[in-house]
Write an enzyme that holds these catalytic residues in place. Structure first.
Site, PDB file in Angstrom:
ATOM      1  N   THR A  70     101.408  17.397  21.939  1.00  0.00           N
ATOM      2  CA  THR A  70     101.265  16.223  22.434  1.00  0.00           C
ATOM      3  C   THR A  70     100.363  15.481  21.410  1.00  0.00           C
ATOM      4  O   THR A  70     100.349  14.300  21.104  1.00  0.00           O
ATOM      5  CB  THR A  70     100.128  16.214  23.744  1.00  0.00           C
ATOM      6  OG1 THR A  70     101.055  16.632  24.851  1.00  0.00           O
ATOM      7  CG2 THR A  70      99.997  14.485  24.225  1.00  0.00           C
ATOM      8  N   TYR A  84     101.497  30.440  24.186  1.00  0.00           N
ATOM      9  CA  TYR A  84     102.074  29.199  24.524  1.00  0.00           C
ATOM     10  C   TYR A  84     103.594  29.682  24.900  1.00  0.00           C
ATOM     11  O   TYR A  84     104.526  29.654  23.942  1.00  0.00           O
ATOM     12  CB  TYR A  84     102.000  28.425  23.341  1.00  0.00           C
ATOM     13  CG  TYR A  84     102.509  26.938  23.648  1.00  0.00           C
ATOM     14  CD1 TYR A  84     102.720  26.509  25.170  1.00  0.00           C
ATOM     15  CD2 TYR A  84     102.593  26.035  22.621  1.00  0.00           C
ATOM     16  CE1 TYR A  84     103.249  25.262  25.086  1.00  0.00           C
ATOM     17  CE2 TYR A  84     103.298  24.690  22.882  1.00  0.00           C
ATOM     18  CZ  TYR A  84     103.375  24.225  24.306  1.00  0.00           C
ATOM     19  OH  TYR A  84     103.853  23.030  24.558  1.00  0.00           O
ATOM     20  N   LYS A  97      99.590  29.598  28.478  1.00  0.00           N
ATOM     21  CA  LYS A  97     100.082  28.362  29.026  1.00  0.00           C
ATOM     22  C   LYS A  97     101.327  28.375  29.441  1.00  0.00           C
ATOM     23  O   LYS A  97     102.291  28.707  28.447  1.00  0.00           O
ATOM     24  CB  LYS A  97      99.786  27.435  27.840  1.00  0.00           C
ATOM     25  CG  LYS A  97     100.422  25.823  28.387  1.00  0.00           C
ATOM     26  CD  LYS A  97     100.164  24.790  27.370  1.00  0.00           C
ATOM     27  CE  LYS A  97     101.163  23.511  27.904  1.00  0.00           C
ATOM     28  NZ  LYS A  97     101.019  22.343  26.783  1.00  0.00           N
TER      29      LYS A  97
END
Length: 303
Positions: free
Chosen positions: A49, A137, A165
């Site tokens: 992001t 991740y 995550k």
């Protein structure tokens, strides 16, 4: 349950930029304060992001330094390490540590295609070089590998990672992993649209893009889900569906930037190759934002 190193709502947030594409340092300080004031329990600069792969190391260092300084130890700061291979990951990870990060979120290598043993080799070599707690991740869309729950659990057993995550939409994969790790593992949702479902299956919070705008609302959703009020939690999550659909529909993360501008916190445009939203996408995003403002779920900033 033991105290967790990372839990709750941890936004992955966009990097404020000036019109010429350079870092907006004052804007970065504002957006950090905005998120913490609305209940964020951690921050992830330099994630997807944040367009981490668009910046050189010097700019990435300033992003980390400013985020850490603005957070002022109120919440942990977890630096994104999205390098495609070992050398870059070491360089970025060390930079984040030197800038004061509390942890790292590390994606597996995605240029040299690998397998389960390759992932293990990579993190066995990488973890000692980083010197900070690592969140794995798991994002098959970006990394081009589905990491088996057994592989992730093995990395946890070897203390290469402290959590994950989960940006994998396979809930069966998530459920299997939750049964293989202990309560000290920081199992975090990485799917805004499946947050409640992942909390029910054992997530201790989430690294969510939309939490950059709405950490307080997501915290209520998590509390409902953890309290067994599943129908209410799903309804509160569904309230955000039009926004989430608009944020991820096209030119990500440009739509996140536009949403911030719509509430009075302009943070600039995305860098190439990301372009502007189509008129239709902009209109859908504006409608979603206005609906949440009218409902009192999202507040405008400033006068």
């Amino acid at each position: 349950m033991p105290d967790l190193m990372f839990s709750g709502l941890i936004p992955a947030f966009p990097t404020p930029l000036r019109a010429d594409g350079t870092l907006d340092e004052a804007g970065l300080e504002r957006i950090v304060g905005y998120q913490i004031d609305r209940g964020a329990s951690g921050l992830v600069p330099l994630g997807g992001t944040g367009e981490a792969t668009s910046f050189n190391l010097a700019t990435s260092r300033r992003i980390m330094e400013i985020t850490v300084a603005a957070a002022a130890r109120r919440v942990p700061v977890i630096g994104g390490v999205l390098a495609p291979g070992f050398g870059g990951a070491v360089e970025i990870g060390r930079m984040c540590r030197q800038a004061g990060a509390d942890g790292l979120m590390v994606i597996p290598p995605y240029y040299a295609r690998t397998d389960q043993e390759g992932v293990l080799r990579y993190f066995r070599a990488l973890a000692p070089e980083l010197g900070l707690p690592v969140l794995y991740y798991d994002n098959p869309f970006r990394s081009h590998i589905v990491t088996a729950p057994e592989t992730i659990a093995r990395m946890a057993d070897e203390r290469l990672i402290v959590g994950m995550k989960a940006s994998n939409t396979d809930l069966y994969h998530f459920d299997r992993l939750s049964k293989l790790v202990d309560d000290a593992f920081c199992l975090l949702s990485g799917q805004d649209t499946l947050f409640v479902q992942q909390v029910i299956l054992g997530a201790k919070g989430g690294v969510l893009t939309s939490a950059a705008l709405l950490s307080d609302h997501w915290a209520k959703v998590q509390a409902l889900a953890e309290g067994g009020q599943v129908a209410e939690a799903l309804a509160a999550q569904a309230q955000l569906n039009p926004l989430m659909d608009a944020l991820f529909a096209e030119q990500f993360p440009e739509a996140v930037r536009r949403a911030f501008a719509m509430i009075g916190l302009p943070i600039g445009r995305s860098l190439p190759p990301i372009g502007q939203l189509s008129e239709g996408a902009e209109a859908r995003l504006a409608a979603a934002v206005e609906a949440l403002v009218a409902a009192g779920t999202l507040a405008r900033v400033g006068p």
